[in-house]
Design an enzyme around this catalytic site. Structure first.
Site, PDB file in Angstrom:
ATOM      1  N   ASP A   1       0.887  -1.159   0.000  1.00 46.21           N
ATOM      2  CA  ASP A   1       0.000   0.000   0.000  1.00 46.21           C
ATOM      3  C   ASP A   1       0.930   1.215   0.000  1.00 46.21           C
ATOM      4  OD1 ASP A   1      -2.057   1.791   0.015  1.00 46.21           O
ATOM      5  OD2 ASP A   1      -3.203   0.794   1.596  1.00 46.21           O
TER       6      ASP A   1
HETATM    7  C1  BGC Z   1      -4.964   3.318  -0.069  1.00 46.56           C
HETATM    8  C2  BGC Z   1      -4.993   2.374  -1.253  1.00 46.56           C
HETATM    9  C3  BGC Z   1      -4.786   3.156  -2.519  1.00 46.56           C
HETATM   10  C4  BGC Z   1      -3.459   3.921  -2.422  1.00 46.56           C
HETATM   11  C5  BGC Z   1      -3.170   4.757  -3.651  1.00 46.56           C
HETATM   12  C6  BGC Z   1      -3.729   4.185  -0.066  1.00 46.56           C
HETATM   13  O1  BGC Z   1      -3.783   5.153   0.938  1.00 46.56           O
HETATM   14  O2  BGC Z   1      -5.069   2.592   1.127  1.00 46.56           O
HETATM   15  O3  BGC Z   1      -6.212   1.683  -1.317  1.00 46.56           O
HETATM   16  O4  BGC Z   1      -4.787   2.297  -3.635  1.00 46.56           O
HETATM   17  O5  BGC Z   1      -3.531   4.798  -1.304  1.00 46.56           O
HETATM   18  O6  BGC Z   1      -4.053   5.809  -3.755  1.00 46.56           O
END
Ligand code: BGC
Length: 827
Positions: free
Chosen positions: A202
């Site tokens: 993530d």
């Molecule tokens: C989220 C993800 C997301 C990523 C990119 C993160 O903060 O938890 O689900 O894909 O950001 O935006």
């Protein structure tokens, strides 16, 4: 090639003619690099409420097609964490409380996205069921519970849909970072399930360089983390000494060798080959094609997931075939009555394309003779304007930076800035050798208007705002979204014209891991309470004057968003009062709940009819108009239980240990009793049961039949549409096991991992099918069952087992409306 080179891009290799490539959120559409407004489908919870696998496939095809247009190789979707916590900020973004329903939705969606040549990235692996403290919380979840619940959609996505990417979550699982967990990322995911794609972190989820790579992470996102800027090359060159120096957790033995790098790169290159990126493609120009059939799909999908909670007075649809039942005037009231909120907040947020609003959409169905009186009555908008330029002093703001995650010691750097906002990331990161920075921002404002002002302190992570030394807002205790990635808290301050006020905004990252600093202060004059009452009264009067009132209440992306959980299950602000006053003024009131998650509905029994249209996407207004007048049926069924109170849910059963956690740990102590299983086991009535949803027509079911050899059984039941309209019926199949007496149930919760215990939940969803039937038509619903439908995870031999005994097969319209029970014996 193993880390981001921007927020969304990953470098290729010029020497080998491998172009750079792009990952993009997900899941309601595609953001693309330019964040241009594209197709916005209903939120995943609304899609799951359709219980329609074919619809998920069509939606995946449309979103995959758009990802291709926009030169996106990986769509960061679907989100398949389960609805354990009904107040969780990302409830709208996840499908269901139920693992089986979530898995069926995910597989259909992924297969269709990937058929377009775009990789899907299923997320967040795993046990990421809450937003509070999401970067630091450890989910304490037992092996059996992981296997039977939280793993299920991921396992199905790997085995059935060959998902190309998996995203590791921010949280820890039983004390180990999910992104540094070898058991999860290698033993289970690759070795056991046979995953052959790549694992991405993530965004900024790493806490160290070596351990995650050895655990099985292939790609670190975004830029500027532990593997970028030659840090990885250094690690390979120097072995464990550098690794130990760089890591928060030093690893004595761990060394990243070239062979490890090759393996990680191999996983990425195999994906790029599959995505056609190794064949000399050079065109990265994003195109945005608006396809009329996608607009139609978004509208159809929104009606397919709309749930008719009840229609006690038969008021709906407002426009049956012959006229409007005498209705000449409609009062269209509530904060969503101009346009239902289309989606929730955070990384799933998309810009809204032009689309008709609700009065316009209704007008298209109704003749000129019908009056529509639309009034919002109250506003759910929490945005606030920037600080007025003329309030800022010419000296600007002072920024004190502290190396580390809290404000302590001497500042590492002091700068001045013209004012607010401040945005620091990547290239303008002010203190090069510090990964984490905290910041104290000071500025003086001189207001030109006296009176109470609402001041919002906002940032990417934890912020506290002080005015003249007094704490005004603290987003660690009460936060809302001021736009993607900006989390604010608010407080009221009395300002005096001409009198300077010293503002201090403290920005720390104790609970965060993002290498971003964005901070802002905003100000809004406080609304006069007499004005708010006048707005409410105008609505109540309009309801009294109309034949029918439709009240659209709910929440918005400001209330439901990634990064924090709602503090209550109640509808925000005075919406319950609005509904009650409107119902009192007009008994013919339809209440529409426009939210991405369960809400309390204290007036449920008093309303003439209640619909839940969730966050319905770009065509939400048109779809709601279709349902209200009967041009489309509300074809949804609840994918999540709506409880009477938070305490009735497993997360609320033993707070704070069950939510939001205690000393950095949240205990999934309900074991396998998630959602409706918990309420069944504890004999708690839900406000709206899992699987429930009404119809504009009626159905009759014949006696079901059971065919096949255990465990490969097929349940068949003939279903007839006995009404006068077309409609769809969802046949649900739950299983239960005879060994279980109700007094045994507490044992499951207390010892969810108790060895070879054959105890099952009181009932669990094992299959379903959705039928579309014309008036008078009969169709046979077929629900296949298999070994896994009956199996439980046996923690003695760490494998699936089937307990002997009698299994009941419930054919049901909801978890609380069982039509027939069949039995099968297992010896
Ligand atoms: C989220 C993800 C997301 C990523 C990119 C993160 O903060 O938890 O689900 O894909 O950001 O935006």
């Amino acid at each position: 090639m193993l880390h981001g080179r921007g927020i969304w891009e990953v470098a290729g290799c010029e020497r080998l003619a491998i172009p750079e490539w792009t990952l993009s959120d997900g899941p309601v559409g595609v953001r693309g690099r330019k964040m241009a407004k594209g197709l916005m489908m209903p939120a995943p919870i609304a899609m799951a409420a359709s219980w329609d696998v074919a619809l998920l496939a069509t939606s995946g095809e449309a979103i995959g097609q758009e990802a291709r247009d926009r030169k996106v190789q990986v769509l960061l979707a679907p989100t398949v964490n389960l609805h354990r916590v009904p107040t969780s900020g990302r409830t709208f973004e996840c499908y269901s409380e139920d693992p089986h329903l979530s898995a069926r939705m995910a597989v259909a969606f992924i297969q269709a996205v990937q058929a377009q040549g775009v990789g899907a990235c299923i997320k967040h692996f795993v046990a990421n069921e809450q937003e509070t403290d999401r970067f630091i919380i450890s989910s304490e979840v037992a092996e059996r519970t992981l296997r039977e619940l939280y793993f299920v959609p991921f396992e199905a996505a790997v085995k059935e849909a060959d998902v190309k990417a998996v995203m590791g979550s921010y949280n820890l699982v039983c004390g180990t970072q999910a992104c540094a967990n070898h058991w999860l990322l290698t033993d289970v995911l690759r070795d056991e399930w046979g995953f052959s794609g790549f694992v991405v972190t993530d965004w900024s989820a790493l806490h160290s360089a070596v351990e995650p790579m050895l655990a099985g992470i292939d790609l670190e996102m975004p830029t500027g983390g532990y593997w970028a800027d030659g840090k990885l090359a250094e690690l390979v060159k120097n072995g464990d000494t550098t690794a130990a120096a760089l890591d928060e957790t030093a690893l004595d033995e761990a060394v990243i060798t070239e062979a490890v790098i090759d393996e990680r790169l191999g996983n990425i290159l195999r994906f790029l080959d599959w995505a056609g990126r190794l064949q000399g493609e050079t065109n990265h120009e994003e195109t945005l094609v608006e396809r009329p059939h996608h607009t139609d799909l978004a509208r159809k999908a929104a009606t397919a997931g709309t749930v008719l909670v009840h229609n006690r007075k038969g008021l709906l649809p407002l426009l049956p075939e012959k006229g409007l039942k005498g209705t000449q005037s409609i009062a269209l009231l509530g904060p969503g009555s101009q346009r239902p909120c289309p989606g929730g907040g955070g990384s799933a947020e998309l810009g809204l394309r032009d689309s008709p609003d609700l009065p316009t959409a209704l007008r298209e169905h109704l003749g000129k003779g019908v009056t529509i009186n639309q009034l919002p009555c109250l506003s759910l908008d929490r945005s606030a304007p920037e600080l007025p330029q003329q309030w800022l002093s010419p000296e600007g703001a002072t920024l004190e930076f502290y190396a580390g995650r809290s404000i302590s010691g001497e500042p590492a750097l002091i700068q001045t800035n013209a004012g607010v906002p401040v945005m620091l990331f990547g290239g303008n990161w002010p203190v090069e050798d510090s990964y984490y920075l905290s910041m104290r921002q000071r500025l003086s404002i001189t207001p030109d208007v006296s009176g109470p002002w609402r001041l919002c302190g906002a940032g990417m992570s934890d912020v506290r705002l002080f005015a003249d030394g007094q704490l005004v807002s603290d987003n660690r205790s009460d936060a809302f979204s001021l736009g993607p990635g900006l989390y604010a808290a608010e407080g009221i301050v009395n300002l005096t014209a001409g009198q300077p006020c010293e503002l201090v905004l403290e920005h720390t990252s104790e609970r965060q891991h993002l290498r971003f600093i964005v901070s802002d202060i905003r100000a809004d004059p406080v609304l006069d309470s007499a004005e708010s009452e006048a707005d409410m009264q105008a609505g109540v009067k309009a309801a009294a004057d109309a034949d029918v009132a439709v009240v659209v209440v709910g929440s918005t992306a400001h209330w439901e968003t990634e990064n924090f959980d709602r503090s209550t299950l109640e509808l925000p602000l005075h919406q319950d009062e609005l509904v009650r006053r409107v119902i009192a003024a007009n008994p013919n009131t339809v209440v529409v709940v426009n939210s991405g998650a369960p809400m309390l509905l204290p007036w449920l029994d008093e309303a003439a009819a209640v619909l839940v249209n969730w966050y319905p996407g770009q065509e939400g207004a048109a779809a709601l108009a279709d349902v209200l007048v009967g041009a489309a049926e509300p074809a949804g069924r609840m994918p999540v239980t709506w409880p009477y109170c938070f305490e009735d849910t497993p997360a609320g059963a033993n707070t704070p240990s069950t939510h939001p956690g205690i000393d950095g740990k949240v205990f999934y102590s309900e074991g396998v009793l998630i959602g409706h299983r918990w309420l069944d086991a504890n004999k708690i009535d839900p406000a709206v049961p899992f699987g429930h949803g009404g119809s504009y027509t009626s159905f009759e079911w014949d006696e079901p039949e059971l065919a096949g050899e255990f465990p490969e059984l097929i349940v068949r039941v003939n279903v007839r549409n006995t009404g006068t309209r077309s409609g769809s019926e969802v046949v649900q199949c739950y299983l239960s096991h005879s060994y279980l007496s109700h007094s045994d149930l507490s044992q499951i919760a207390e010892s969810p991992n108790s060895g070879d215990s054959p105890l099952h939940p009181p009932q669990w969803l094992a299959g379903f099918t959705k039928l579309q039937l014309s008036p008078g038509e009969t169709t046979t619903a077929e629900i296949p069952l298999n070994f896994r439908s009956f199996a439980y995870w046996n923690t003695n031999n760490h494998d699936w087992s089937i307990a002997p005994g009698t299994y009941q097969i419930h054919l049901a319209r909801s978890s609380r409306d069982v039509a027939f029970i069949l039995e099968t014996q297992v010896t």
